[in-house]
Design an enzyme around this catalytic site. Sequence first.
Site, PDB file in Angstrom:
ATOM      1  N   TYR A 168       2.021   5.358   0.628  1.00 12.14           N
ATOM      2  CA  TYR A 168       1.908   6.227   2.073  1.00 12.14           C
ATOM      3  C   TYR A 168       1.265   7.183   1.496  1.00 12.14           C
ATOM      4  O   TYR A 168       0.184   7.606   2.683  1.00 12.14           O
ATOM      5  CB  TYR A 168       3.268   7.066   2.106  1.00 12.14           C
ATOM      6  CG  TYR A 168       4.801   6.308   2.045  1.00 12.14           C
ATOM      7  CD1 TYR A 168       4.700   5.963   3.691  1.00 12.14           C
ATOM      8  CD2 TYR A 168       5.941   6.246   1.313  1.00 12.14           C
ATOM      9  CE1 TYR A 168       5.944   5.156   4.053  1.00 12.14           C
ATOM     10  CE2 TYR A 168       6.648   5.746   1.479  1.00 12.14           C
ATOM     11  CZ  TYR A 168       6.968   4.819   2.948  1.00 12.14           C
ATOM     12  OH  TYR A 168       8.216   4.442   3.565  1.00 12.14           O
ATOM     13  N   SER A 220       0.973  -1.059   0.202  1.00 15.37           N
ATOM     14  CA  SER A 220      -0.021   0.115  -0.141  1.00 15.37           C
ATOM     15  C   SER A 220       0.910   1.496  -0.054  1.00 15.37           C
ATOM     16  O   SER A 220       1.883   1.319   0.147  1.00 15.37           O
ATOM     17  CB  SER A 220      -0.364  -0.406   1.051  1.00 15.37           C
ATOM     18  OG  SER A 220      -0.275  -0.217   2.374  1.00 15.37           O
ATOM     19  N   SER A 268       2.707  -3.025   3.881  1.00 18.09           N
ATOM     20  CA  SER A 268       2.585  -1.017   4.224  1.00 18.09           C
ATOM     21  C   SER A 268       3.784  -1.088   3.259  1.00 18.09           C
ATOM     22  O   SER A 268       4.714  -1.483   3.420  1.00 18.09           O
ATOM     23  CB  SER A 268       2.381  -0.807   6.076  1.00 18.09           C
ATOM     24  OG  SER A 268       3.142  -1.495   6.872  1.00 18.09           O
ATOM     25  N   ASP A 269       4.206   0.116   3.209  1.00 18.51           N
ATOM     26  CA  ASP A 269       5.238   0.881   2.879  1.00 18.51           C
ATOM     27  C   ASP A 269       5.860   1.284   4.392  1.00 18.51           C
ATOM     28  O   ASP A 269       4.775   1.214   5.265  1.00 18.51           O
ATOM     29  CB  ASP A 269       4.807   2.138   1.820  1.00 18.51           C
ATOM     30  CG  ASP A 269       6.270   2.231   1.283  1.00 18.51           C
ATOM     31  OD1 ASP A 269       7.287   1.775   1.719  1.00 18.51           O
ATOM     32  OD2 ASP A 269       5.912   3.496   0.383  1.00 18.51           O
ATOM     33  N   TRP A 270       6.563   1.810   4.338  1.00 16.27           N
ATOM     34  CA  TRP A 270       7.635   1.041   5.842  1.00 16.27           C
ATOM     35  C   TRP A 270       7.581   2.695   6.533  1.00 16.27           C
ATOM     36  O   TRP A 270       7.252   3.883   5.883  1.00 16.27           O
ATOM     37  CB  TRP A 270       9.179   1.201   5.202  1.00 16.27           C
ATOM     38  CG  TRP A 270       9.399  -0.197   4.315  1.00 16.27           C
ATOM     39  CD1 TRP A 270       8.185  -1.159   3.750  1.00 16.27           C
ATOM     40  CD2 TRP A 270      10.022  -0.777   4.638  1.00 16.27           C
ATOM     41  NE1 TRP A 270       8.727  -2.037   3.393  1.00 16.27           N
ATOM     42  CE2 TRP A 270      10.239  -2.052   3.909  1.00 16.27           C
ATOM     43  CE3 TRP A 270      10.880  -0.959   6.056  1.00 16.27           C
ATOM     44  CZ2 TRP A 270      10.661  -3.197   4.952  1.00 16.27           C
ATOM     45  CZ3 TRP A 270      12.271  -2.243   5.600  1.00 16.27           C
ATOM     46  CH2 TRP A 270      11.928  -3.490   5.139  1.00 16.27           C
TER      47      TRP A 270
END
Length: 701
Positions: free
Chosen positions: A219, A217, A250-252
Amino acid sequence: MVNAHKDFNTAPLDPALEQEVKSIVDDLSLTEKVKMLSGHGFFEKFFGEENRQFGQRAYPAGSGNERHDIPSLYFCDGPRGARHKRNTTCFPVTMARGATWDRDIERRVGEAIAIEARALGASISGAVCINLLRHPAWGRAQETYGEDPVHLGEMGAALTEGLQTHNIIATAKHFAVNSIENSRFKVDVRVTDRALHEVYLPHFKRVLMSGCASVMSAYNKINGDYCAHSVPLLRNILKEQWGFRGFVHSDWVKGCYGADAVTAGLDVEMPEGIFYGSNLEGAVERGEVDEAHVDEAVTRILRTQFTFARADDPRTYSEEDLACEAHIQLSREVAGKSFVLLKNDGLLPLDRDKAQTIAVIGKLAAEVNLGDRGSSSVNPPYAVTILDGLKSAAGPDTQIVFDDGSDPARMIECAKAADVVIAIVGYTWEDEGEFIPGNEALEGLDPDKQMPSRGGDRSFLNLLKSDEDMIAELSDANDRLLVGVMSGSAVIMESWRNKPAAIMMTWYPGMEGGNAFASAIFGDINPEGRLPFTIPTDADHLPFFDAEADDIKYGLYHGYTLLEKSGQRAAFPFGFGLGYTEFTYGDIRATKGDKLPTFEIDVTNTGDKPGTETVQFYIGFGESLIDRPVKLLRGFEKLFLRPGETKTVAFSVTHQDLAYYDETSRSWQVEPVGHTAHIGANCEDALTRTVRFETEPADDS
Ligand code: BGC
């Protein structure tokens, strides 16, 4: 038997596997299940022994349960090669590979990245980035393939197939509407259902229908919600409408903001359980989050992990695969196919055996310039600069001299004394790339570990003033001037494009870029790259872009669709590129299919050198009763032709190719009007060949 898991999202579920996963899920405690929904140990290593040097290893990325002997998944970025502190093969950036329009070589690149990732102990890759290039200022433009959804989908599906052939789980990212870098953590992209389905999602669907087993996903927000929390995006479209079977991560670090994301459809929080972990466990215990969503997330992870881990694999993976000769040669081959020759007033190819002096000008010619230094950067054992490539390819009577351009008078003398001048201009990781916040943006960091912010969106679309001045001076000094442009997307060239004899987009060409460039310049290979985006004459012809936006509207038009709609001509149109031979197109022939026609065309190499043409097929919507683009790319094929050779290429049409997304009925509809077929060498050329056709009622849309 090699299995790229192409039917991962479409074949019926395997009842035995589903039963096995269910019995594991039923046996796990809530704590155990929640632990599987995030990465672990990232911050300790990152802020500790790794001294904030990101990308040192493959990181734990969800799953893992000792009692059931289930290992963690391990994540390795990314689209330019396997990212690790070990030396790995550095390929040309994704945009360069987009310019090849070559599905086969992109699949082979995917295989090479997967083989190296497997050798590094990874099970999931941070490739495939398929965000649509809406505006050339986007800092991460170089990580994607271009501006057109069909082209993006085809190239992304090819990379996915290559990666998954070696049982690496591919990641379609960043889902969705992620195309501004500086404000990526906050921007709210407002997009209509129609623009979303017609412009920003088709390539994701195409890649997932080719079997891609995970999604990252984005940000940013979409229509008010962070993407990881968007029920319409993750739950409704991805999982329910498209039937995606894998898991979403998720993105980090700033990609998830609360335990409710699991309800929306985010299965794994990366890189650690900040909002998942004990926070999610508490939310389930308090009844704020339904445990069934946790069970579903674990089910998706295990289904994917077991499918990939247990698939037949005819080969083993070892250190020797890292930056091995075969992968390095592939990096050179793909770079050679990626260069886009925009202009050539008879200068190229150069004769390497002539007695001549070639002046190579500009500091970028002698620098290793592999692209941005964000999450996609890799660490090759060496990299060949343009200057080194030219030196090693030139014949014994060719003298190569270098001037970095810092002293204009000296540079002009050098150019005047040469037979040919090659100027290398453009950008570096400092001008465009992923925005990596440094100390000034991150509070509480140890002052001994200074790290400046870097990358971000490009603040201008022209070349640097110093480059433009250099081109003007060099073209006055010597009319045999080739300008090579290093960048990750479009550069506006109006102030200088009439001056040099030749212009070539070289991109960030990877570790073998210099050798590949020299092969193209000396005619060992025929340039065959085609622009995967439009180069406009003026920034005003592009959609509105604001790198610092809190919110922004995305509509139906950008790139060639916007220029065509507003009647503007491009400096160089989408799909454009020259070579050292000529191709001639016949007339389009329509053959009546069952309900829709197929279109054929003969293409002949009428020049005197072998070469590869990219034949592009568009459908026009001029008779539409609603607001639609002038035309849209619907297919492309590459043809290798020897001098005098003719080949026929055919394109078929589906009702989906004609359809628009109707917001009222929330369905795809085909208008009861005539359409046009266009085939050509690029977006503009295709408009010179038109065949109108009628549509019979759809039953395959
Ligand atoms: C990037 C992702 C990348 C992740 C892990 C993020 O900052 O946006 O593309 O995969 O870091 O490296």
